[in-house]
Enzyme design. Structure first.
Site, PDB file in Angstrom:
ATOM      1  N   ASP A  74       0.813  -1.221   0.000  1.00 30.88           N
ATOM      2  CA  ASP A  74       0.000   0.000   0.000  1.00 30.88           C
ATOM      3  C   ASP A  74       0.843   1.266   0.000  1.00 30.88           C
ATOM      4  O   ASP A  74       0.393   2.312  -0.475  1.00 30.88           O
ATOM      5  CB  ASP A  74      -0.974   0.005   1.187  1.00 30.88           C
ATOM      6  CG  ASP A  74      -2.271  -0.698   0.807  1.00 30.88           C
ATOM      7  OD1 ASP A  74      -2.766  -0.452  -0.312  1.00 30.88           O
ATOM      8  OD2 ASP A  74      -2.763  -1.517   1.597  1.00 30.88           O
ATOM      9  N   GLU A 144      -4.385   4.296   7.587  1.00 29.27           N
ATOM     10  CA  GLU A 144      -5.085   3.081   7.147  1.00 29.27           C
ATOM     11  C   GLU A 144      -4.858   1.986   8.181  1.00 29.27           C
ATOM     12  O   GLU A 144      -3.722   1.564   8.408  1.00 29.27           O
ATOM     13  CB  GLU A 144      -4.542   2.650   5.780  1.00 29.27           C
ATOM     14  CG  GLU A 144      -5.201   1.386   5.272  1.00 29.27           C
ATOM     15  CD  GLU A 144      -4.491   0.798   4.049  1.00 29.27           C
ATOM     16  OE1 GLU A 144      -3.612   1.467   3.462  1.00 29.27           O
ATOM     17  OE2 GLU A 144      -4.810  -0.349   3.708  1.00 29.27           O
ATOM     18  N   ASP A 151     -11.908  -7.743  14.038  1.00 26.04           N
ATOM     19  CA  ASP A 151     -10.705  -8.570  14.217  1.00 26.04           C
ATOM     20  C   ASP A 151     -10.137  -8.351  15.618  1.00 26.04           C
ATOM     21  O   ASP A 151     -10.282  -7.265  16.181  1.00 26.04           O
ATOM     22  CB  ASP A 151      -9.584  -8.149  13.240  1.00 26.04           C
ATOM     23  CG  ASP A 151      -9.892  -8.524  11.804  1.00 26.04           C
ATOM     24  OD1 ASP A 151     -10.894  -9.215  11.582  1.00 26.04           O
ATOM     25  OD2 ASP A 151      -9.126  -8.106  10.916  1.00 26.04           O
ATOM     26  N   LYS A 190     -27.199  -6.007  -0.399  1.00 28.84           N
ATOM     27  CA  LYS A 190     -27.373  -6.308   1.024  1.00 28.84           C
ATOM     28  C   LYS A 190     -26.629  -5.308   1.901  1.00 28.84           C
ATOM     29  O   LYS A 190     -25.413  -5.154   1.794  1.00 28.84           O
ATOM     30  CB  LYS A 190     -26.846  -7.719   1.317  1.00 28.84           C
ATOM     31  CG  LYS A 190     -27.679  -8.818   0.673  1.00 28.84           C
ATOM     32  CD  LYS A 190     -29.035  -8.851   1.330  1.00 28.84           C
ATOM     33  CE  LYS A 190     -29.828 -10.072   0.934  1.00 28.84           C
ATOM     34  NZ  LYS A 190     -31.198 -10.022   1.477  1.00 28.84           N
ATOM     35  N   GLN A 195     -24.020  -2.780   8.412  1.00 29.67           N
ATOM     36  CA  GLN A 195     -24.576  -2.427   9.728  1.00 29.67           C
ATOM     37  C   GLN A 195     -23.782  -3.125  10.843  1.00 29.67           C
ATOM     38  O   GLN A 195     -23.437  -2.506  11.860  1.00 29.67           O
ATOM     39  CB  GLN A 195     -26.039  -2.869   9.761  1.00 29.67           C
ATOM     40  CG  GLN A 195     -26.800  -2.379  10.972  1.00 29.67           C
ATOM     41  CD  GLN A 195     -28.240  -2.913  10.953  1.00 29.67           C
ATOM     42  OE1 GLN A 195     -28.690  -3.541   9.983  1.00 29.67           O
ATOM     43  NE2 GLN A 195     -28.948  -2.673  12.026  1.00 29.67           N
ATOM     44  N   CYS A 389      16.275  -6.513 -11.666  1.00 27.92           N
ATOM     45  CA  CYS A 389      16.966  -7.099 -10.527  1.00 27.92           C
ATOM     46  C   CYS A 389      17.358  -8.553 -10.829  1.00 27.92           C
ATOM     47  O   CYS A 389      18.339  -8.782 -11.527  1.00 27.92           O
ATOM     48  CB  CYS A 389      16.132  -6.953  -9.256  1.00 27.92           C
ATOM     49  SG  CYS A 389      17.138  -7.049  -7.765  1.00 27.92           S
ATOM     50  N   ARG A 473      20.671  -9.123  -2.504  1.00 24.68           N
ATOM     51  CA  ARG A 473      21.880  -9.486  -1.771  1.00 24.68           C
ATOM     52  C   ARG A 473      23.058  -9.722  -2.699  1.00 24.68           C
ATOM     53  O   ARG A 473      24.203  -9.645  -2.305  1.00 24.68           O
ATOM     54  CB  ARG A 473      21.609 -10.800  -1.033  1.00 24.68           C
ATOM     55  CG  ARG A 473      21.653 -10.676   0.455  1.00 24.68           C
ATOM     56  CD  ARG A 473      21.325 -12.002   1.115  1.00 24.68           C
ATOM     57  NE  ARG A 473      19.998 -11.997   1.698  1.00 24.68           N
ATOM     58  CZ  ARG A 473      19.673 -11.323   2.785  1.00 24.68           C
ATOM     59  NH1 ARG A 473      20.559 -10.605   3.416  1.00 24.68           N
ATOM     60  NH2 ARG A 473      18.449 -11.358   3.253  1.00 24.68           N
ATOM     61  N   HIS A 518      15.138  -1.592  -8.913  1.00 29.86           N
ATOM     62  CA  HIS A 518      13.714  -1.775  -9.219  1.00 29.86           C
ATOM     63  C   HIS A 518      13.108  -0.445  -9.673  1.00 29.86           C
ATOM     64  O   HIS A 518      12.535   0.284  -8.852  1.00 29.86           O
ATOM     65  CB  HIS A 518      12.965  -2.281  -7.985  1.00 29.86           C
ATOM     66  CG  HIS A 518      13.308  -3.680  -7.608  1.00 29.86           C
ATOM     67  ND1 HIS A 518      12.730  -4.784  -8.201  1.00 29.86           N
ATOM     68  CD2 HIS A 518      14.210  -4.167  -6.721  1.00 29.86           C
ATOM     69  CE1 HIS A 518      13.230  -5.888  -7.677  1.00 29.86           C
ATOM     70  NE2 HIS A 518      14.138  -5.544  -6.783  1.00 29.86           N
ATOM     71  N   GLU A 520      10.458   0.145 -11.105  1.00 24.92           N
ATOM     72  CA  GLU A 520       8.999   0.187 -10.912  1.00 24.92           C
ATOM     73  C   GLU A 520       8.598   0.840  -9.593  1.00 24.92           C
ATOM     74  O   GLU A 520       7.471   1.271  -9.420  1.00 24.92           O
ATOM     75  CB  GLU A 520       8.397  -1.227 -10.998  1.00 24.92           C
ATOM     76  CG  GLU A 520       8.960  -2.237 -10.031  1.00 24.92           C
ATOM     77  CD  GLU A 520      10.236  -2.897 -10.542  1.00 24.92           C
ATOM     78  OE1 GLU A 520      10.783  -2.441 -11.568  1.00 24.92           O
ATOM     79  OE2 GLU A 520      10.690  -3.858  -9.903  1.00 24.92           O
TER      80      GLU A 520
HETATM   81  N1  GLN Z   1      17.669 -12.824  -5.543  1.00 19.76           N
HETATM   82  C1  GLN Z   1      18.456 -11.749  -6.075  1.00 19.76           C
HETATM   83  C2  GLN Z   1      19.352 -11.127  -5.026  1.00 19.76           C
HETATM   84  O1  GLN Z   1      19.118 -11.241  -3.852  1.00 19.76           O
HETATM   85  C3  GLN Z   1      17.565 -10.696  -6.724  1.00 19.76           C
HETATM   86  C4  GLN Z   1      16.621 -10.038  -5.786  1.00 19.76           C
HETATM   87  C5  GLN Z   1      15.518  -9.309  -6.477  1.00 19.76           C
HETATM   88  O2  GLN Z   1      15.219  -9.589  -7.631  1.00 19.76           O
HETATM   89  N2  GLN Z   1      14.898  -8.373  -5.802  1.00 19.76           N
HETATM   90  O3  GLN Z   1      20.319 -10.488  -5.367  1.00 19.76           O
END
Ligand code: GLN
Length: 545
Positions: A74, A144, A151, A190, A195, A389, A473, A518, A520
């Protein structure tokens, strides 16, 4: 609490998975467009200290912030909707909160008094919210609360919210995101479960101020009035939240029911400006996008159906969408199971049916050989390839084996005794692994990357250095750098401070880029990531398959 900060708690009712996070992010976006400073807080009731140790199939992707926090997905929604970077201040888990309380107790900070679950834990929760407010000075904090009303797990957090409201009634409101199922062929909606959810909240001392009525269809006025009456809130505080074609439509939809105005009225405030044009244009561009672009994502985190599948790779999917929309394209994403190509290599030729292929991040050995085969196919058949990655590490392994003739080349993550450790663990990571320090110990968060001029990546970014987020890693092994580059691998990005390879590319290919980070995690609908744009552009040129 810091004077002036308003707290809007977003709680869930009836069932999970109905979009609390997107609701919180959407309300944040609306208030931001009214000119206010917004902070977000995600509360996760689980006892994991962070999301880094959670299985992505069960819990969805791990979102990493600039400061290296491994967070719930999130936080990605918050960043995408608000165009703001989140930090470790924007998330808390039961594990984190309890650990702090226990550490304080061990340090004698409670001065001999007995430490209690229903007072000291909520106080620590409130202290963390205070710390966020002090750090960011927001007008509004959207909190949030994970889980659902009723729960046991989130009780201490609701208790914190109740106490906060008690001490500062004018500055706290409660929004319940509830679900209204539509049953049978007559389509009866519903209201009873909602409620019950309102009652569950009132039983812990919380009065609902507003209901977000999630349902397959919009709510009509009689239904709003019914919910109003049985739940004891005004009809204008029942906000219709029907299914939408894109999550980015939700802020626009909420505003049809004037949610922003109602929230401001409750706090006795007025909008500083009205500026939702950029967001409205985004929604229009999503609706207008029509040229299909076929992207295959090769992964392994999808054994339990579509839902977890999209959640495991959420930011990748969103980034593909952002880049496609800005180019007027409509992405068609297909999930390709890496292990299928191991079982039946004849399937590889199907890869030719896609405009572009992504191998996203991942861990461990399952499916790796299948992914490497797919990458080889993309390299040899000039299909746009984007490795993220682990997908970059696989591209290096494939190149080492099949172009440089380094038989058996591998990552030591999968094959500790490989003759050619082209991807290897860094010394500090080796120590973490040896000591079993696996939580929060990867190379995490933002690092600088210098981009080599004249490369595909430089063409995309048009600047250097850039900052990108990491979570891994293992690294490209510099002992093989000369040999691989002599054979044609292009090093398009490095972190020179640590002498680490961050981007590899191939020449004479429509698009073949592998990134150790990454990208993204930084793409936003109003500001798509440049590498994703270049990838989709190249894929778009394949068009009409
Ligand atoms: N498993 C790989 C590493 O640890 C790549 C990790 C990943 O794709 N986030 O380096």
């Amino acid at each position: 609490m810091t004077k002036g900060a308003k707290y809007i708690f977003v709680c869930g009712g009836v069932m999970s998975g109905i979009g609390k996070g997107i609701t919180a992010a959407s309300i944040g976006r609306i208030l931001k467009d009214y000119g206010f400073a917004i902070s977000m807080m995600k509360i996760d009731p689980y006892f994991n200290v962070d999301a880094g140790t959670l299985n992505p199939i069960v819990h969805g992707e791990v979102f990493v912030t600039n400061d290296g926090t491994e967070a719930d997905q999130d936080l990605g929604n918050y960043e995408r909707f608000l165009e703001q970077d989140m930090t470790r201040n924007n998330i808390m888990t039961s594990g984190l909160v309890y650990r702090t309380v226990i550490e304080k107790e061990r340090n004698l900070e409670y001065a001999g008094k007995d430490v209690q679950m229903m007072s000291d834990i909520p106080d620590e929760v409130i202290r963390r919210m205070q710390a966020l407010t002090d750090a960011e000075h927001p007008d509004f904090v959207l909190v949030e609360v994970g889980g659902t009303a009723g729960d046991n797990e989130n009780l201490v957090f609701l208790e914190a919210a109740r106490v906060l409201k008690l001490s500062n009634p004018a500055n706290v409101m409660f929004v319940l995101v509830s679900y209204l199922p539509v049953l049978g062929s007559v389509g009866e909606m519903k209201t009873k479960p909602t409620q019950h959810a309102v009652r569950a909240l009132s039983s812990v001392g919380i009065n609902t101020d507003m209901i977000i009525a999630r349902a397959p269809v919009p709510l009509d006025q009689p239904r709003k009035e019914k919910i109003s009456r049985i739940c004891s809130i005004r009809p204008e505080d029942v906000i219709s939240a029907p299914d939408v074609f894109s999550i980015y439509e939700i802020p626009v939809n909420f505003e049809r029911d004037l949610i922003g105005k109602r929230i401001l009225e409750k706090f006795g405030m007025e909008a500083k400006k009205h500026d939702s044009l950029a967001w409205q244009n985004l929604v229009a561009s999503i609706k207008a996008a029509e040229n299909p672009v076929k992207i295959g994502i090769v992964g392994k985190y999808f054994v339990s159906g579509d839902f977890s599948l999209t959640d495991s790779y959420l930011s990748v999917i969103e980034s593909v969408k952002h880049a496609s929309w800005v180019l007027g394209m409509k992405p068609e994403i297909t999930w390709l199971d890496a292990e299928e190509y191991e079982k039946d290599p004849a399937k590889l030729k199907d890869i030719g049916g896609y405009d572009g292929i992504i191998v996203p991040g991942g861990f461990g050995g399952r499916g790796v050989e299948g992914k490497i085969q797919v990458i080889r196919y993309c390299r040899e058949n000039k299909i746009p390839y984007f490795g993220l990655c682990y997908g970059m590490q696989h591209a290096v392994i494939e190149f080492a084996r099949n172009v440089c003739g380094l038989a058996g080349a591998h990552t030591t993550e999968v094959e500790a005794n490989t003759p050619h450790k082209v991807i290897d663990v860094m010394p500090e990571q080796a120590a973490n692994i040896a000591e079993k320090k696996m939580g929060g110990s990867m190379r995490l968060g933002a690092y600088a990357c210098e981009i080599t001029p004249g490369t595909v990546s430089y063409d995309a970014y048009k600047t250097s250095p850039v900052s990108e987020r990491h979570r891994h890693r293992y690294e490209f092994n510099n002992n093989y750098r000369a040999q691989l580059t002599q054979a044609g691998l292009v090093i398009a990005g490095v972190n020179s401070e640590r002498n680490l390879v961050e981007i590899v590319e191939l020449k004479d290919h429509p698009f073949f880029v592998g990134v150790q980070f990454h990208p993204e995690l930084k793409s936003r609908p109003l500001n798509p990531h440049p590498l994703y744009i270049s990838f989709i552009k190249a894929a778009g040129k394949q068009g009409g398959k």
